[in-house]
Scaffold this motif. Structure first.
Motif, PDB file in Angstrom:
ATOM      1  N   ALA A   3       0.811  -1.216   0.000  1.00 52.99           N
ATOM      2  CA  ALA A   3       0.000   0.000   0.000  1.00 52.99           C
ATOM      3  C   ALA A   3       0.849   1.272   0.000  1.00 52.99           C
ATOM      4  N   VAL A   4       0.222   2.332  -0.528  1.00 54.19           N
ATOM      5  CA  VAL A   4       0.736   3.679  -0.316  1.00 54.19           C
ATOM      6  C   VAL A   4       0.170   4.120   1.033  1.00 54.19           C
ATOM      7  N   VAL A   5       1.018   4.531   1.941  1.00 52.75           N
ATOM      8  CA  VAL A   5       0.535   4.953   3.257  1.00 52.75           C
ATOM      9  C   VAL A   5       0.765   6.454   3.439  1.00 52.75           C
ATOM     10  N   ALA A  26      -3.165   4.401  -7.678  1.00 54.97           N
ATOM     11  CA  ALA A  26      -2.607   3.637  -6.564  1.00 54.97           C
ATOM     12  C   ALA A  26      -3.630   2.567  -6.155  1.00 54.97           C
ATOM     13  N   ASP A  27      -3.169   1.322  -6.019  1.00 51.14           N
ATOM     14  CA  ASP A  27      -4.091   0.211  -5.744  1.00 51.14           C
ATOM     15  C   ASP A  27      -4.743   0.344  -4.384  1.00 51.14           C
ATOM     16  N   GLU A  28      -3.925   0.626  -3.392  1.00 54.92           N
ATOM     17  CA  GLU A  28      -4.445   0.687  -2.040  1.00 54.92           C
ATOM     18  C   GLU A  28      -3.798   1.879  -1.352  1.00 54.92           C
ATOM     19  N   VAL A  29      -4.627   2.756  -0.810  1.00 55.81           N
ATOM     20  CA  VAL A  29      -4.084   3.924  -0.118  1.00 55.81           C
ATOM     21  C   VAL A  29      -4.607   3.918   1.312  1.00 55.81           C
ATOM     22  N   LEU A  30      -3.689   3.928   2.253  1.00 59.92           N
ATOM     23  CA  LEU A  30      -4.054   3.908   3.671  1.00 59.92           C
ATOM     24  C   LEU A  30      -3.676   5.240   4.308  1.00 59.92           C
ATOM     25  N   VAL A  31      -4.598   5.807   5.072  1.00 65.28           N
ATOM     26  CA  VAL A  31      -4.242   6.959   5.899  1.00 65.28           C
ATOM     27  C   VAL A  31      -4.057   6.405   7.298  1.00 65.28           C
ATOM     28  N   SER A  32      -2.850   6.508   7.829  1.00 62.60           N
ATOM     29  CA  SER A  32      -2.596   5.808   9.080  1.00 62.60           C
ATOM     30  C   SER A  32      -1.550   6.493   9.944  1.00 62.60           C
ATOM     31  N   ILE A 214       4.162   7.112  -7.539  1.00 62.12           N
ATOM     32  CA  ILE A 214       3.744   5.726  -7.217  1.00 62.12           C
ATOM     33  C   ILE A 214       4.441   4.692  -8.113  1.00 62.12           C
ATOM     34  N   HIS A 215       5.047   5.169  -9.201  1.00 66.30           N
ATOM     35  CA  HIS A 215       5.812   4.243 -10.043  1.00 66.30           C
ATOM     36  C   HIS A 215       7.314   4.339  -9.812  1.00 66.30           C
TER      37      HIS A 215
END
Lengths: 224, 258
Positions: A3-5, A26-32, A214-215
């Motif tokens: 993931a992109v976090v 971006a396939d998966e983006v997490l805000v964390s 992202i690439h």
């Protein structure tokens, strides 16, 4: 792909950054704000708005989070994109909030724009400077970098800030912008790329930069 | 300095729908904020401002959903004004994807709210909207601040108010001439000049735009850093791009498409 976090320090709007990253694929983006998410991130985004004192305090008060972020800033730790305060925080110190010690990853200091740039040696014809520096300004690309791919030199990006970074170390300066004085608009070293402007609010060119990020494999060799 | 002067279309939104007749012939639903915002984004708008005119309190949330929907598709700064009373209102709009909020009536009722909001969220997202009407005449123009969409006089001098808002932490001022709003006679340039001379903040000029020259006048004569307009864009008289081309022809720095 992992993931992109987006690092969440609880200071400001992260939704736009997330939406923009999703928009560019971006396939998966997490805000964390969870240290293990940050350690496991494929690509890490360090955004920030508001006051840098508050921002740095969040990192310092939460030791594990602070440690995880610092680990990710090490040269081999994978691609990191800093945005706005996420650029300023990489330097040694900022004048904001009565003087704030920052992360010290890059050599340089963060200063407040002077309302009258003439006092800083600018020409007499220079108009009075409005603060914050708010709006679309031109970015001069100072070095080739994978994150500039597909973006012409001198394109405009959206800025909103009252403090700016400057440095005697020209090697890490990837882009500059002129607002009464020339300041660092983009910084790059190893796996780090950071922008004073907001790519998530800079329309097509901003989205292109996020696409490039992202690439990106985190190696700052210019790809031909 | 090459900072571009910003051109900002303004949309009135009532219960989640764009009102006041956006008239694009080739748009499927001119009431859909996402579709209209997308159109302006493509034309090169530098920001978009939404003015929430929803009257009924049980539909207040609709503007939050509008912002969420627009911010998911349009990647330029978004400002929301109207009905902001508490820090929580600001928080929700920023979380939804707004970049700035514009505050008028609440600032007059409680000026300290501007200081609190600015300290809490950063001054970069706090716009103070000043609706001003001429009070003095001829040689000694003065302007009075109005609230509630121009209905309520406050007795406050607009230029002094602008300085006070700067001191309390406003990040930007949106100055609307209530005398000119809707007239298409052009900005009240002495008002704009009086305020841009009085503060070091960016100032957005608003109220009265009827021609492309009016936009340029607001910058060259009024000293504005940004110009806001509604009807000349909504009715299809001009695109944002035409506005910028015209401003560029008069020597103003603008962001043009490649």
């Amino acid at each position: 792909m992992p993931a992109v976090v987006i690092v969440n320090l609880g200071t400001g709007n992260l939704r736009s950054v997330r939406k923009a990253l999703e928009h560019v694929g971006a396939d998966e983006v997490l805000v964390s704000g969870n240290p293990s998410d940050i350690r496991n991130a494929g690509h890490l985004v360090l955004p920030g708005q508001g006051a840098i004192g508050t921002w740095m305090r969040q990192l310092e008060h939460n030791e594990e989070l602070g440690a995880a972020v610092r680990e990710r800033l090490a040269p081999e730790a994978g691609p990191v994109l800093g945005i706005c305060l996420g650029l300023q925080a990489l330097y040694d110190a900022s004048e904001e909030n009565g003087g704030t010690r920052c992360l010290g990853i890059l050599e340089g200091a963060v200063r407040r724009f002077d309302a009258d740039p003439r006092s800083a040696g600018a020409a007499d014809a220079t108009p009075r400077r409005k603060i914050p520096h708010m709006g679309w300004n031109q970015v001069r690309q100072e070095s080739a970098h994978p994150l500039w791919r597909g973006i012409d030199d001198g394109r405009r990006f959206y800025f909103v800030h009252s403090y700016y970074a400057e440095s005697d170390d020209a090697d890490h300066v990837a882009g500059t912008c002129e607002y009464g004085n020339r300041f660092i608009a983009a910084a790059a070293r190893d796996n780090l790329f950071a922008t004073q402007f907001h790519p998530e609010k800079s329309q097509r060119d901003g989205l292109q930069l996020l696409t490039n990020f992202i690439h990106w494999n985190g190696v700052s060799q210019p790809c031909s | 300095m090459s900072l571009a002067c910003r051109v900002i279309p303004c949309l009135d939104v009532d219960a989640g729908r764009v009102v006041k007749g956006v008239q694009f012939v080739d748009i499927r639903d001119a009431g859909d904020p996402v579709e209209v915002a997308r159109r302006y984004d493509r034309q090169g708008a530098d920001e978009i401002t939404f003015l929430d005119i929803t009257a009924s309190s049980d539909q207040r949330d609709t503007i939050v959903h509008v912002v969420e929907a627009v911010a998911g598709e349009v990647f330029i700064p978004l400002t929301v004004g109207g009905g902001i009373r508490r820090l929580e209102d600001i928080h929700r709009l920023l979380e939804a994807g707004a970049d700035k909020v514009s505050i008028n009536t609440t600032a007059v009722r409680n000026p300290d709210f501007i200081r609190e909001a600015s300290e809490h969220f950063g001054n970069q997202c706090i716009v103070v909207a000043i609706d001003a009407k001429r009070a003095g005449d001829g040689d000694d123009p003065r302007w009075e601040v109005f609230t509630h969409g121009g209905r309520n006089a406050t007795g406050i001098d607009a230029v002094e108010w602008a300085r006070r808002m700067e001191d309390l932490g406003a990040g930007e001022l949106l100055v609307t001439s209530m005398d000119r709003d809707g007239t298409r006679d052009g900005f009240d340039l002495p008002l704009m000049r009086a305020i841009t001379d009085a503060v070091s903040l960016p100032v957005i000029a608003s109220g009265g735009v009827g021609t492309l020259d009016h936009l340029a006048d607001g910058v060259l004569d009024g000293g504005a850093d940004a110009v806001l307009a509604a009807s000349i864009f909504h009715f299809g008289d001009h695109t944002v791009e035409e506005a910028k081309q015209h401003m560029a022809s008069r020597g103003i720095s603008v962001r043009l498409p490649v």
